[in-house]
Design an enzyme around this catalytic site. Structure first.
Site, PDB file in Angstrom:
ATOM      1  N   TRP A 191      37.810  22.886 -28.271  1.00  0.00           N
ATOM      2  CA  TRP A 191      37.562  23.902 -29.374  1.00  0.00           C
ATOM      3  C   TRP A 191      38.278  25.076 -29.360  1.00  0.00           C
ATOM      4  O   TRP A 191      38.344  25.705 -28.048  1.00  0.00           O
ATOM      5  CB  TRP A 191      36.093  24.035 -29.739  1.00  0.00           C
ATOM      6  CG  TRP A 191      35.922  25.126 -30.424  1.00  0.00           C
ATOM      7  CD1 TRP A 191      36.088  24.673 -31.971  1.00  0.00           C
ATOM      8  CD2 TRP A 191      35.768  26.420 -30.672  1.00  0.00           C
ATOM      9  NE1 TRP A 191      35.841  25.781 -32.666  1.00  0.00           N
ATOM     10  CE2 TRP A 191      35.604  27.009 -31.732  1.00  0.00           C
ATOM     11  CE3 TRP A 191      35.465  27.097 -29.403  1.00  0.00           C
ATOM     12  CZ2 TRP A 191      35.365  28.456 -32.003  1.00  0.00           C
ATOM     13  CZ3 TRP A 191      35.185  28.511 -29.646  1.00  0.00           C
ATOM     14  CH2 TRP A 191      35.226  29.226 -31.025  1.00  0.00           C
ATOM     15  N   GLU A 232      37.251  19.396 -31.657  1.00  0.00           N
ATOM     16  CA  GLU A 232      36.345  19.960 -32.441  1.00  0.00           C
ATOM     17  C   GLU A 232      36.750  20.943 -33.577  1.00  0.00           C
ATOM     18  O   GLU A 232      37.259  21.878 -33.186  1.00  0.00           O
ATOM     19  CB  GLU A 232      35.162  20.624 -31.640  1.00  0.00           C
ATOM     20  CG  GLU A 232      34.124  21.125 -32.407  1.00  0.00           C
ATOM     21  CD  GLU A 232      32.943  21.964 -31.154  1.00  0.00           C
ATOM     22  OE1 GLU A 232      33.331  22.104 -29.920  1.00  0.00           O
ATOM     23  OE2 GLU A 232      32.052  22.363 -31.734  1.00  0.00           O
ATOM     24  N   LYS A 234      35.837  23.266 -37.104  1.00  0.00           N
ATOM     25  CA  LYS A 234      34.844  24.307 -37.331  1.00  0.00           C
ATOM     26  C   LYS A 234      35.295  24.978 -38.874  1.00  0.00           C
ATOM     27  O   LYS A 234      36.337  24.675 -39.185  1.00  0.00           O
ATOM     28  CB  LYS A 234      35.018  25.499 -36.431  1.00  0.00           C
ATOM     29  CG  LYS A 234      33.999  26.535 -36.669  1.00  0.00           C
ATOM     30  CD  LYS A 234      33.756  27.291 -35.309  1.00  0.00           C
ATOM     31  CE  LYS A 234      32.836  28.352 -35.529  1.00  0.00           C
ATOM     32  NZ  LYS A 234      32.397  28.907 -34.329  1.00  0.00           N
ATOM     33  N   ASP A 265      29.982  19.320 -34.812  1.00  0.00           N
ATOM     34  CA  ASP A 265      29.154  20.206 -34.446  1.00  0.00           C
ATOM     35  C   ASP A 265      28.162  20.486 -35.470  1.00  0.00           C
ATOM     36  O   ASP A 265      28.838  20.776 -36.910  1.00  0.00           O
ATOM     37  CB  ASP A 265      29.752  21.521 -33.959  1.00  0.00           C
ATOM     38  CG  ASP A 265      28.834  22.633 -33.387  1.00  0.00           C
ATOM     39  OD1 ASP A 265      27.602  22.727 -34.152  1.00  0.00           O
ATOM     40  OD2 ASP A 265      29.116  23.124 -32.236  1.00  0.00           O
ATOM     41  N   HIS A 268      29.023  23.664 -37.817  1.00  0.00           N
ATOM     42  CA  HIS A 268      30.465  23.876 -38.066  1.00  0.00           C
ATOM     43  C   HIS A 268      30.889  23.114 -39.337  1.00  0.00           C
ATOM     44  O   HIS A 268      32.047  22.970 -39.824  1.00  0.00           O
ATOM     45  CB  HIS A 268      31.141  23.066 -37.237  1.00  0.00           C
ATOM     46  CG  HIS A 268      31.197  23.914 -35.967  1.00  0.00           C
ATOM     47  ND1 HIS A 268      32.336  23.621 -34.855  1.00  0.00           N
ATOM     48  CD2 HIS A 268      30.444  24.893 -35.537  1.00  0.00           C
ATOM     49  CE1 HIS A 268      32.065  24.603 -33.981  1.00  0.00           C
ATOM     50  NE2 HIS A 268      31.204  25.332 -34.492  1.00  0.00           N
ATOM     51  N   HIS A 292      27.954  17.663 -31.349  1.00  0.00           N
ATOM     52  CA  HIS A 292      27.140  18.889 -30.828  1.00  0.00           C
ATOM     53  C   HIS A 292      26.164  19.190 -31.486  1.00  0.00           C
ATOM     54  O   HIS A 292      25.681  19.638 -32.636  1.00  0.00           O
ATOM     55  CB  HIS A 292      28.408  19.925 -30.940  1.00  0.00           C
ATOM     56  CG  HIS A 292      29.150  20.143 -29.781  1.00  0.00           C
ATOM     57  ND1 HIS A 292      30.043  21.122 -29.708  1.00  0.00           N
ATOM     58  CD2 HIS A 292      29.302  19.437 -28.499  1.00  0.00           C
ATOM     59  CE1 HIS A 292      30.503  21.312 -28.187  1.00  0.00           C
ATOM     60  NE2 HIS A 292      30.243  19.943 -27.833  1.00  0.00           N
ATOM     61  N   ASP A 300      26.635  29.391 -38.935  1.00  0.00           N
ATOM     62  CA  ASP A 300      26.904  28.939 -37.444  1.00  0.00           C
ATOM     63  C   ASP A 300      26.002  29.563 -36.122  1.00  0.00           C
ATOM     64  O   ASP A 300      26.737  30.257 -35.479  1.00  0.00           O
ATOM     65  CB  ASP A 300      28.346  28.646 -37.208  1.00  0.00           C
ATOM     66  CG  ASP A 300      28.581  28.101 -35.772  1.00  0.00           C
ATOM     67  OD1 ASP A 300      28.111  27.091 -35.571  1.00  0.00           O
ATOM     68  OD2 ASP A 300      29.455  28.562 -34.992  1.00  0.00           O
ATOM     69  N   ASP A 302      23.985  28.905 -33.824  1.00  0.00           N
ATOM     70  CA  ASP A 302      23.717  28.306 -32.528  1.00  0.00           C
ATOM     71  C   ASP A 302      22.197  28.555 -32.133  1.00  0.00           C
ATOM     72  O   ASP A 302      21.987  28.742 -30.831  1.00  0.00           O
ATOM     73  CB  ASP A 302      24.691  28.694 -31.599  1.00  0.00           C
ATOM     74  CG  ASP A 302      26.181  27.962 -31.927  1.00  0.00           C
ATOM     75  OD1 ASP A 302      26.237  26.746 -31.720  1.00  0.00           O
ATOM     76  OD2 ASP A 302      27.038  28.849 -32.373  1.00  0.00           O
ATOM     77  N   ASP A 332      24.879  21.860 -28.047  1.00  0.00           N
ATOM     78  CA  ASP A 332      25.561  23.259 -27.813  1.00  0.00           C
ATOM     79  C   ASP A 332      24.790  24.320 -28.961  1.00  0.00           C
ATOM     80  O   ASP A 332      24.857  24.589 -30.052  1.00  0.00           O
ATOM     81  CB  ASP A 332      26.897  22.786 -28.664  1.00  0.00           C
ATOM     82  CG  ASP A 332      27.768  23.987 -28.852  1.00  0.00           C
ATOM     83  OD1 ASP A 332      27.651  24.992 -27.902  1.00  0.00           O
ATOM     84  OD2 ASP A 332      28.704  24.204 -29.491  1.00  0.00           O
TER      85      ASP A 332
HETATM   86  C1  RNT Z   1      31.984  27.107 -30.902  1.00  0.00           C
HETATM   87  C2  RNT Z   1      32.037  25.692 -30.631  1.00  0.00           C
HETATM   88  C3  RNT Z   1      32.492  25.283 -28.980  1.00  0.00           C
HETATM   89  C4  RNT Z   1      31.474  26.028 -28.333  1.00  0.00           C
HETATM   90  C5  RNT Z   1      31.237  25.816 -26.838  1.00  0.00           C
HETATM   91  C6  RNT Z   1      30.694  26.803 -26.116  1.00  0.00           C
HETATM   92  O1  RNT Z   1      31.942  27.383 -32.370  1.00  0.00           O
HETATM   93  O2  RNT Z   1      30.759  24.964 -31.261  1.00  0.00           O
HETATM   94  O3  RNT Z   1      31.687  23.922 -29.182  1.00  0.00           O
HETATM   95  O4  RNT Z   1      30.176  26.662 -28.925  1.00  0.00           O
HETATM   96  O5  RNT Z   1      32.470  25.250 -26.372  1.00  0.00           O
HETATM   97 ZN    ZN Z   2      30.212  23.103 -30.664  1.00  0.00          ZN
END
Ligand code: RNT
Ligand code: ZN
Length: 425
Positions: A191, A232, A234, A265, A268, A292, A300, A302, A332
């Protein structure tokens, strides 16, 4: 709080087993299937994605941001492994650990990202070997002065681009070594943060450069028994609100064309877009999908994963398409505002609960109604199945795996906080 003793758990399990049997589901079989489920638990929840580089400079470049300052953050690899051990003792089953390049151990020496090698991960490998668990890996293309422009592998600056290419290549080699050492393929996920805050005039150029960079990065072929590549995408991030080079379409195209794994993810995509429906599409064109597991709150963000409808829908899709061998569940998220062990355990247990509930679903009955055209029944059964006694099966699973049942694990976290975390200043 309610205390689940062994007798209570066993008795409730026997009752639940009968209930499920009436719907044609064998709960003993489901418990066996759970043994094959391995989450990839992200090390970065333990230290707020800081890493151990000698000049770790936090947010610089890349927009990855953990908010909060709850005490007890792991300050070095020893502490991080100790914390992971604690978390793993509260999560049923055997799971993998997911590392990032910034978790290299260089004994106080400054080693640039384009110079790291497998030796810097020897202690992680030894630790994983002793525990008989696998390791997954990620190159770290953020939190670095070379990422300050907002571009890495898609940079127009050749010095910047080649620096990150060297980093990426080193990481793939490290991943392959890890997989070989541990006897289980190491999934390396790539990523990059590349994108721009405001409207770019030329969106194409960066994507062309990224494609070229990826072709070079993935040119070297490694044994699939040792390592597997994932990419990955986004939609937007902090500092890349208007444009992300590695968008979903970009990486989906790239993964399909080049036979790579695609990482979805949950945070994302557009805030109301879910990833569950993407799985059965992707699996028609690529071999494997990496998930993820995350929770975006309005963006986003997290947040710690919970047993949400979205997460459950993902697990159901994997179960209903019989794809547990082709879909990998990695976590994640990073929350620095609460006890970090509890964050790991809550999210991991949520993912496992979702998977277990999905495995317990009498899917055949739903498909039967669907095929017979009895769509009202299909809907009604889906609703009824939401109330099946899966909690009794979950408790039995925890009991069998020797981890605390119910809320008991919170006492363990409190004890660990008092004895260990609170002493970290
Ligand atoms: C970032 C991505 C990625 C990170 C990690 C730390 O937006 O989601 O996967 O969160 O690699
Ligand atoms: Zn991620």
């Amino acid at each position: 709080m309610f205390k689940f003793d062994k007798e209570y758990v066993e008795k409730s399990y026997e009752l639940a087993k009968k209930t499920y049997a009436a719907y044609g589901v064998d709960t003993d079989e489901v418990l066996k299937k759970m043994d094959a489920i391995q989450l990839s638990v992200h090390c970065w929840q333990g230290d707020d994605v800081t890493g151990f580089e000698t000049d770790a400079d936090g947010i610089s470049g890349g927009g990855i941001l953990a908010t909060g300052n709850y005490p007890g953050r792991a300050r070095n690899a020893e502490e991080l492994r100790q914390d992971l051990d604690k978390a793993f003792s509260l999560i049923p089953g055997k799971h993998r650990v997911n590392l990032h390049a910034i978790y290299a151990e260089t004994d106080g020496k400054h080693v640039e990202r384009d110079e790291i090698s497998t030796e810097h991960f020897e202690r992680w490998i030894k630790w994983a070997k002793e525990r008989k668990i696998g390791i997954d890996f990620n190159g770290t293309f953020f939190s670095h002065k070379m990422a300050d422009s907002g571009y890495t592998l898609s940079s127009k600056d050749n010095e910047v681009r080649s620096f990150w290419l060297r980093h990426g290549k080193r990481c793939r080699k490290i991943a392959a070594d890890i997989g070989k050492e541990l006897g289980t393929p190491c999934i390396i996920n790539t990523w990059i943060p590349d994108g721009s805050k405001d409207l770019p005039a030329d969106r194409m150029i960066y994507r062309k450069i990224l494609k070229e960079s990826l072709d070079e990065l993935f040119a070297e072929k490694y044994d699939k028994n040792y390592m597997l590549d994932a990419v990955e995408s986004k939609l937007f991030g902090i500092g890349s609100e208007s444009y992300v080079v590695g968008s979903h379409e970009f990486y989906m195209g790239y993964a399909v064309k080049n036979g790579l794994m695609l990482c979805l993810d949950a945070g994302h995509f557009h805030p109301t877009e879910t990833i569950s429906d993407k799985i059965s599409s992707l699996l028609n064109f690529i071999d494997e999908v990496l998930l993820h597991v995350s929770r975006g709150v309005r963006w986003d963000s997290d947040h710690v994963a919970i047993l949400s409808d979205d997460l459950l829908a993902v697990a159901q899709e994997v179960k209903r398409s019989n794809s547990f061998d082709r879909v990998h569940f990695a976590l994640d998220y990073f929350d620095a505002s609460i006890n970090r062990i509890a964050a790991w355990v809550t999210g991991s247990r949520a993912a496992l609960k979702a998977i277990m509930i999905a495995l317990l679903e009498p899917t055949n009955l739903l498909v039967e109604e669907e095929n017979a055209g009895r769509l009202a029944n299909r809907l009604a059964l889906m609703e009824e199945f939401k109330m099946l006694p899966y909690s009794a099966v979950w408790n039995k699973y925890c009991l069998d795996k020797g981890v605390p049942v119910g809320t008991d694990w919170l006492n363990e976290v409190a004890g660990y906080e008092a004895e260990v975390l609170s002493k970290r200043k």
